[in-house]
Design a protein around this motif. Structure first.
Motif, PDB file in Angstrom:
ATOM      1  N   HIS A  76       0.814  -1.210   0.000  1.00 52.27           N
ATOM      2  CA  HIS A  76       0.000   0.000   0.000  1.00 52.27           C
ATOM      3  C   HIS A  76       0.851   1.265   0.000  1.00 52.27           C
ATOM      4  O   HIS A  76       2.034   1.224   0.311  1.00 52.27           O
ATOM      5  N   GLN A  77       0.206   2.372  -0.343  1.00 51.25           N
ATOM      6  CA  GLN A  77       0.728   3.724  -0.152  1.00 51.25           C
ATOM      7  C   GLN A  77      -0.194   4.360   0.878  1.00 51.25           C
ATOM      8  O   GLN A  77      -1.353   3.967   0.984  1.00 51.25           O
ATOM      9  N   ALA A  78       0.290   5.337   1.624  1.00 53.50           N
ATOM     10  CA  ALA A  78      -0.575   5.894   2.664  1.00 53.50           C
ATOM     11  C   ALA A  78      -0.381   7.388   2.827  1.00 53.50           C
ATOM     12  O   ALA A  78       0.690   7.931   2.574  1.00 53.50           O
ATOM     13  N   VAL A  79      -1.459   8.040   3.246  1.00 51.53           N
ATOM     14  CA  VAL A  79      -1.412   9.408   3.747  1.00 51.53           C
ATOM     15  C   VAL A  79      -1.892   9.333   5.193  1.00 51.53           C
ATOM     16  O   VAL A  79      -2.597   8.399   5.574  1.00 51.53           O
ATOM     17  N   PHE A  80      -1.478  10.298   6.014  1.00 49.20           N
ATOM     18  CA  PHE A  80      -1.874  10.224   7.409  1.00 49.20           C
ATOM     19  C   PHE A  80      -2.313  11.572   7.941  1.00 49.20           C
ATOM     20  O   PHE A  80      -1.995  12.621   7.378  1.00 49.20           O
ATOM     21  N   ALA A  81      -3.030  11.505   9.023  1.00 51.54           N
ATOM     22  CA  ALA A  81      -3.397  12.680   9.806  1.00 51.54           C
ATOM     23  C   ALA A  81      -3.110  12.341  11.258  1.00 51.54           C
ATOM     24  O   ALA A  81      -3.497  11.270  11.739  1.00 51.54           O
ATOM     25  N   SER A  82      -2.406  13.211  11.936  1.00 54.15           N
ATOM     26  CA  SER A  82      -2.205  13.033  13.377  1.00 54.15           C
ATOM     27  C   SER A  82      -2.942  14.175  14.062  1.00 54.15           C
ATOM     28  O   SER A  82      -3.033  15.283  13.535  1.00 54.15           O
ATOM     29  N   PHE A  83      -3.500  13.876  15.235  1.00 51.22           N
ATOM     30  CA  PHE A  83      -4.315  14.856  15.924  1.00 51.22           C
ATOM     31  C   PHE A  83      -4.520  14.420  17.369  1.00 51.22           C
ATOM     32  O   PHE A  83      -4.214  13.290  17.750  1.00 51.22           O
TER      33      PHE A  83
END
Length: 108
Positions: free
Chosen positions: A48-55
């Motif tokens: 897979h390829q991924a994008v992320f959000a941290s919060f």
């Protein structure tokens, strides 16, 4: 076979912004406060390829459970890569958490 048919393709780094918008929308739906958001892309793997959000989050426990459930559904290809939850020291009726959420896309 199911993955090949259903896993979305990565259109660009803007997908991370879309993921963050989704998190904010679900947070608002369940009265979960989203704080200190950040976005980015993760390293690609053979799977897979991924994008992320941290919060960070703040809410009572029941709304937080509904938030977690709504955000991570198998068909959305969203996974929590890390979650840290604690009782808010200033208000024991509230939970505080730090989360990193990724959306997985089909490999190149």
């Amino acid at each position: 076979q199911w993955l090949k048919e259903h896993q979305p393709t990565l259109n660009g780094p803007g997908e991370a912004s879309t993921l963050l918008d989704q998190i904010k929308q679900v947070g608002g739906k369940h009265n979960v406060l989203i704080e200190n958001p950040a976005i980015g892309t993760s390293d690609a793997t053979a799977d897979h390829q991924a994008v992320f959000a941290s919060f960070e989050v703040k809410s009572a426990w029941p709304p937080l459970v509904h938030f977690l459930y709504d955000v991570q559904q198998p068909e959305s290809f969203v996974v929590f890569e890390s979650v840290t939850l604690n009782i808010d020291s200033a208000d024991p009726t509230q939970m505080r958490g730090k989360m990193k959420l990724a959306r997985w896309f089909a490999p190149k």
